[in-house]
Each structure stands twice: as C-alpha cells, then as structure tokens.
Design an enzyme around this catalytic site. Structure first.
Site, PDB file in Angstrom:
ATOM      1  N   LYS A 274      32.672  53.771  27.712  1.00  0.00           N
ATOM      2  CA  LYS A 274      32.575  53.604  29.165  1.00  0.00           C
ATOM      3  C   LYS A 274      33.711  52.735  29.693  1.00  0.00           C
ATOM      4  O   LYS A 274      34.238  51.859  28.995  1.00  0.00           O
ATOM      5  CB  LYS A 274      31.224  52.993  29.560  1.00  0.00           C
ATOM      6  N   LYS A 303      27.201  45.562  27.148  1.00  0.00           N
ATOM      7  CA  LYS A 303      28.633  45.263  27.084  1.00  0.00           C
ATOM      8  C   LYS A 303      29.141  44.924  28.481  1.00  0.00           C
ATOM      9  O   LYS A 303      28.507  45.247  29.487  1.00  0.00           O
ATOM     10  CB  LYS A 303      29.402  46.454  26.518  1.00  0.00           C
ATOM     11  N   ASP A 304      30.300  44.274  28.535  1.00  0.00           N
ATOM     12  CA  ASP A 304      30.893  43.862  29.798  1.00  0.00           C
ATOM     13  C   ASP A 304      31.080  45.055  30.733  1.00  0.00           C
ATOM     14  O   ASP A 304      31.326  46.178  30.286  1.00  0.00           O
ATOM     15  CB  ASP A 304      32.246  43.204  29.569  1.00  0.00           C
ATOM     16  N   ARG A 305      30.994  44.791  32.025  1.00  0.00           N
ATOM     17  CA  ARG A 305      31.220  45.847  33.010  1.00  0.00           C
ATOM     18  C   ARG A 305      32.710  46.087  33.210  1.00  0.00           C
ATOM     19  O   ARG A 305      33.191  47.198  33.001  1.00  0.00           O
ATOM     20  CB  ARG A 305      30.566  45.484  34.351  1.00  0.00           C
TER      21      ARG A 305
END
Length: 758
Positions: A274, A303-305
């Site tokens: 992503k 997980k981080d955006r």
C-alpha cells in the site's frame, strides 16, 4: 556507553552514575530545565514530543544534523519481517492456478490440488493432507502406517529447532492422533524434549507446531523448561478434524470444485502493498467489494499511513482468484503472493520491520548545506548508525502512538481508566474549530485536509440536531470510531460505555494502552535521568530471557504467543478468554535484580525493562519504581493508583506488561548519500517498481532514472543532500525514535499543504 551528565545547579553528580541529558531544544549539550518557560524554545514537533514524555537522549557519537522526513510518502518504505526472519516483499499479484485431480466417486478421500505447470506465479501448498476415513476393517497399526507424513520442509524446520529423536516421536504422536481419532487425548503418547531458552524462538516453534499439525497437538513448557507435546482434547480436534474434512465446506459448493482443505486450508495468506494508506483503509475497501465482514481479515500489525509498506494478511474462506481480481480497481494498493494455510495470522505474528528511509535537505545543525562533503557526511551517518547498534536509543513510544488529532489517544484512555466514559466519548468526537470554519466556508485554500474538514462538519451536524444520516453522509468512512459512537448515542444518548463498546475492540484497547505508553515514556525519562546507563539494584529483568543467569527458584512458565493490539502491544486482559494459543499462555514475568547480581556484570542496560502500569506486574524496587506512585497520582498521570488497576468493566482492567528501556537497530544496516536538485527526485525503488522493472508513470523521468542508478556518493547538479538509511527494528519499536537519537532531534516531519488541522 556513556550518557551526558546534566547540569544540576552546580551540584556534582554521583561518581558512579552518569545522568542523561534532558534537552528540549535538541541542540544544547547541557540539560535545559524542562519548565513551562523553556517550552517556548521548542519547535511545534519537539513540543509535542516533550508533552508525551519524549525528553531525553543517549549521548550521541556523531555530529547532530537536520533533515526532512516523509517529504514524499515513498521516502518511507516499511517491509514486515516474519517470525522466521524473512522480509516480506510483493513478488506476484497472480493467484495460484490449481487443478483438481480426478476423484473416485466411491472414495471418501479428498481430492488433491495440482498446480498448473503453465503458471509461473504459483504459490507453495502444504503437503499435509487430512486423515483418511477407513472402514471397520483393519487394525489401528495398519491405519497408522497408511497415514501420510508431514511435508519435508516442515520436518526439516522442526529438526532445526528440536532434534531428530524428538521430531520422530512427534510424528508418531501425530500419526496416532490421525489414525485413532476416537481416542481420548490422554490415551495418546506424550512427548517431552529439551527446549531453547530464547522466548522469541519458542513462540515461533509453538506457532509452527500448531500450523504443521493443524492444532491437533498442544505444545507447552513446564517449570523446568521442557517442551511438552500431547494430543489436543477431542473438542479442540473436532473443530479441525472429524467429518468436516470430507464434507463440502458449504452447501452451495459445486461437485468437483476444490474445497478449502484441497487448496491447503481455510485461510488465504496474502501480501498487501500500500501507498499512503492506512492498513484498515485497504481492509475496509476489500470487505466492501467482497461483501464480507472485516472480521474475516487478520494481520500482524498496522503500518504507517504516509509511507509505502508491505505486510502479510490473511482472509478466512476467500478464494485467491477473488482477491486477485481486486487489483484491477485497487488504488494505491496491490495484493498478491497468495498461499492457503490452515490457520490465520494473529496480531503480533511478526518479528519486526525493515525500513528504508530517505531524509531530504540534510545539513549539519546550524550550518547550511553549501559545500557539504558527501563522503564526510556519509561517514558521520555511519558512525551514528554504529552507535544506534552498539549504544542504542531510548525505546520511547513515538508520537504515532498518541494520535494525530487535537485530543491525544492517551487522554481518551485516561478518561476511560477514570471510568468517565462520557468524557472519553466527548474526546473522541472533538474537533478543531478551524477545521469546522474551513468546511462551512468551503475554503479550498486552507492547509486543512478535506477529510479533516468533513469529519469536523459531520460531528458538528450530528451534535447540532442529531441527524445521524446527514452526518454519516459527510463523515469519511475511515473514521469508524466516530461513526459507531454517533450511531449508538443517537439511539441511547446516555449509554456512553455502550457507545465505547461498539468501537472495534483493538481500537478501543489502544486508547487505554496509549495512556500506559504515556506513563512508560515519562518513567523511561525519569529512570535514565536518575540512574543513567548503569544497572542498579531493584531494576527489573524478564524471567524468560535470563533463566541461565538466575539461580533462584522463582521461575515462570514460558509465554508462547501473546495477544497484542494493532500496534504490537500486549492485549490488556486478566485472562486470555478469546483464544489462548496454548496452555502456557501467561503474562510476561519480571523480577528485581539483587546487589550481588548487579555487581556480577551479567546484566547490562539492554536487559532492563520498565513496566506499563497494571495489577499483574512488578514495579522496580528503587527510585525508578517510586516515580510511578508519584507521577500517576498527579492529574497528568490520571490520578490513578498504580497498584489498583482493575476496573468494573473487565476489558479495561490493566494487567500491565514490560518494555525494554533501550532498543537498538539490527546488525545489518546501510547508508547512502545523494546530491540532488529536484524535490521529486527518487532514490529508492518500491516493491512495485522492482516487480514491474521500471518506475510508474507519475514518477518516471530520465533525470530521476539516472539518479537511481548513480553510486551513493556521486554528485549530480544540485546543492541539496539526501540520505538513505536502511535498518531493521523489532516489533513495536519506532523508527522515528531511532532517527531522533541519530540526528539529536534535528529531523522534522514534512507537513503537506493539505494535512493541517490535526
């Protein structure tokens, strides 16, 4: 490792304990008193860190520098590391093409899948097959001999962790279970074998045994550290065995269609790639398009955006072909590398993450970047990375743990722990007035993001006249907690606890975890300020990690796999009532060091842990432990009693857990530096770039391609400098905290024009 002494009003510090610098400015080598008056010296980002207890540094061994983090989301690459140490990368987006072998209609043996030889993107399939159903003829011994063995690669992995004799006995136990399904658990043999003392490896072995033997064998560890393997009870086996092996998995299954067992299991494991999206955004999109429940999906951690991330997920009873088809319409995401398994992923089924981080516009603190020597700068960074490996950094919870809105998640958690559920709901439904003003005025020039403006307008609309449908039409889908609260409070306006309970479980637990994390950060700063890097009497160490050093008899059972939340932290419950992985699933245990153990030199600062407050943990028996009582009694600490953390609502009763004071990066790391002119110049390739063999259209240009092929120290036209850092961290460790130590607080996170208002 040394720590900076603080300037304590001219008083000479103790000779045996060097104290840690608490430096709000991030530049001075002397301690600055963290008073309110000095808060004006901080940047907005440093002020936010200071407010959540991120206040101290391990003494740096490299020159402080400045840089910009996440100027582009592709500047922050995160790849999950599996428990076996494999780094997850997206390799293929095609589903495995399986063929079904011919079936004898008179046979009850399930069909076996065959991989299409023309498919070059095939997924590996487990070789294990279900138990054969035999007639009344034949004896038990004959049935045992007819049973298939486990896959050779599974057997090899088991031998690596156990030994040949133990694995042979384990296979005999497995064959006994499969050949005699009517026997009770105690009627099967029990296997006992020596076991490793490494807790992380133990967890992997417990998980592997569950997967390989389809949960028909229970694994546990006794008080002597011996691995005990025995048949699961009949009820547990019945869920996986019995007639369900041979009957169709659903009544609509067409004759000849591959069943779940034929494919390899009911759980489809797949990789999610992503870009600039939350994990739950991708999952929510998939559930809407597949018309299934979000509970069908599981993952090891969020997980981080603002990043490009790759991680493993699992889906219950969803065909790979259906997921593959979603790639046609998925935006900023891809799914692939499909494999069927007999068990799904659990939160915490990872050993860490690998980061490839690009820092832009780098310069030494207080200096411009004109004339910056790239080679010298690279050597300085390498020295700092070696320090992160050798000396470590304070294992703070990063700002991500406390949210991005005006009301921090730890404040919400504090209200919950105070059992003030109305205040907690009000905090979740709070918004900034600037965001509402921008939304009502339809101001497109503001730096407040459109989602934030819509969120503020939706909550305001609902509060004003309780028109739920109108509010939900405005509210972006990703704000699920706000939507759930509004739905429930519209029906039952005074049931605030009930409203909180409609929020997804992992999310509502993260609120109270965040307050624990806030207290832990404050305790870590205090511990390093008072005791420095020296191991002190009364410091805590984990029992499971140091049994070989512990001559006492106060041991504890091994822990196996622990339940954790979406940030990788242990789920705070008094008992594992959801689904315990094995019998010896208990809370982590710690004990205090004696003066003799401190003087022995067997323990270092990297062994020391601090607790998150709870009713089932031990506090340090020294000045560090006293801090918990003092701080938690203040309004900032929640006016809580650290020894009374049970609550009327069981889910909010904090059992507590432990966290290492210092962390360090993995032993393999790398540094590159580049000069550049264009801000959109890219220096690393994502998994999709590598898979396609070229950059995507929006990033492809000749200059950028040339930059990617340059050596790390070659100069191009331009006076800006970028650093690319590659390193690995364990689960629930924050890359931003490692970068903070490396740069001495000089790294600032990029704020896009559209991301204000939070």
């Amino acid at each position: 490792m040394t720590l900076q002494p603080e300037n304590d009003g001219g008083l000479e510090p103790p000779t045996k304990r060097r104290r840690l610098s608490i430096d709000p400015t991030g530049t001075s080598r002397d301690r600055v008193d963290p008073s309110v008056s000095n808060m004006t010296m901080l940047t907005p980002e440093q002020k936010k860190e200071f407010e959540v207890g991120i206040q101290a540094y391990v003494e740096p061994h490299a020159k402080p520098f400045e840089g910009i983090l996440k100027q582009r989301y592709s500047d922050f690459l995160v790849n999950e590391i599996l428990p076996n140490g494999q780094v997850v990368h997206l390799r293929s987006t095609r589903a495995p093409r399986l063929k079904q072998s011919r079936v004898n209609n008179d046979s009850a043996t399930p069909t076996q899948p065959q991989v299409d030889e023309n498919d070059t993107n095939q997924a590996s399939e487990p070789a294990d097959v279900p138990p054969q159903q035999t007639g009344n003829g034949g004896n038990a011994e004959q049935k045992v001999q007819e049973l298939p063995d486990v896959a050779e690669d599974d057997r090899t992995k088991l031998v690596e962790n156990l030994n040949e004799n133990a694995v042979a006995d384990l296979l005999k136990l497995y064959q006994s279970i499969r050949g005699n399904p009517s026997k009770k658990a105690h009627e099967h043999p029990v296997v006992r074998t020596e076991f490793t003392t490494d807790r992380s490896i133990r967890s992997q072995i417990h998980q592997r045994i569950r997967e390989v033997f389809n949960s028909t064998i229970e694994s546990s560890t006794d008080h002597d550290g011996v691995l005990v393997l025995k048949a699961a009870n009949s009820n547990s086996r019945g869920k996986q065995q019995g007639n369900s092996w041979n009957r169709p998995q659903n009544k609509n299954q067409r004759p000849g269609k591959l069943g779940w067992l034929d494919r390899g299991g009911e759980y489809l494991h797949f990789t999610v790639y992503k870009e600039n999206k939350d994990t739950m955004e991708v999952i929510s999109w998939l559930t809407r398009n597949l018309k299934c429940n979000a509970k069908n999906f599981q993952f090891a951690g969020t997980k981080d955006r603002r990043a490009v991330t790759t991680q493993r997920c699992s889906a219950y009873r969803i065909e790979a072909e259906r997921l593959e088809a979603q790639n046609r319409t998925l935006r900023g995401s891809k799914v692939g590398d499909f494999e069927y398994h007999q068990q799904g992923l659990e939160l915490g089924d990872l050993s860490g993450n690998e980061f490839v981080i690009t820092l832009r516009d780098c310069k030494h603190s207080g200096e411009g970047n004109a004339g910056l020597d790239l080679h010298a700068f690279k050597q300085s960074l390498l020295q700092g990375m070696r320090s992160l490996r050798g000396n470590g950094y304070i294992n703070y919870y990063g700002q991500q743990r406390f949210g991005t809105f005006s009301t921090r998640t730890d404040v919400i958690g504090r209200h919950i722990l105070q059992e003030n559920y109305q205040a907690a709901c009000d905090a979740i439904l709070s918004f900034q007035q600037d965001a509402l003003d921008a939304a009502q005025q339809q101001d497109s020039t503001t730096q407040i993001g459109q989602d934030d403006k819509n969120r503020a307008l939706a909550i305001h609309t609902w509060r004003k006249d309780h028109t739920l449908n109108a509010a939900l039409d405005i509210l972006p889908r990703k704000f699920s907690a706000e939507a759930q609260l509004m739905r429930h409070l519209t029906k039952q306006p005074s049931d605030y606890l009930g409203a909180l309970m409609t929020i997804q479980r992992n999310l509502r637990l993260m609120y109270v975890h965040a307050h624990q994390s806030y207290i832990w950060n404050m305790a870590a700063t205090n511990r390093m300020k008072v005791l420095g890097s020296e191991v002190a009497k009364g410091d805590l160490v984990l029992v499971s990690e140091h049994k070989e050093k512990d001559n006492s008899s106060n041991g504890a059972d091994d822990n196996g796999a622990m339940a954790v939340d979406a940030d990788g932290e242990q789920i705070i419950e008094p008992a594992g009532h959801d689904r315990a992985a094995q019998e010896d699933d208990v809370f982590e245990r710690a004990r205090a060091l004696t003066e003799e153990e401190v003087n022995s030199g067997k323990y270092s600062i990297f062994d020391i842990v601090l607790p998150q407050p709870g009713y089932d943990i031990l506090y340090p028996d020294n000045e560090s432990g006293e801090f918990y009582k003092t701080f938690m009694s203040t309004p900032e600490g929640g006016e809580l009693d650290p020894y009374s953390m049970r609550r009327k609502h069981r889910e909010f009763s904090l059992s507590g857990s432990y966290r290492k004071v210092l962390a360090r990066i993995g032993e393999d790391f790398d540094v590159e530096v580049h000069s550049y002119a264009k801000d959109d110049e890219q220096f690393v390739k994502t998994d999709v770039d590598l898979m396609h063999g070229a950059r995507r259209g929006d990033e492809a240009n000749e200059a950028e391609g040339n930059a990617a092929e340059r050596g790390p120290d070659e100069k191009s036209e331009g006076d800006k400098v970028a650093a690319v850092l590659k390193f690995q961290l364990g689960a629930s460790q924050y890359a931003t905290m490692a970068l903070r130590q490396l740069s001495r607080g000089g790294i600032a996170q990029y704020k896009p024009d559209f991301s204000g208002g939070r």
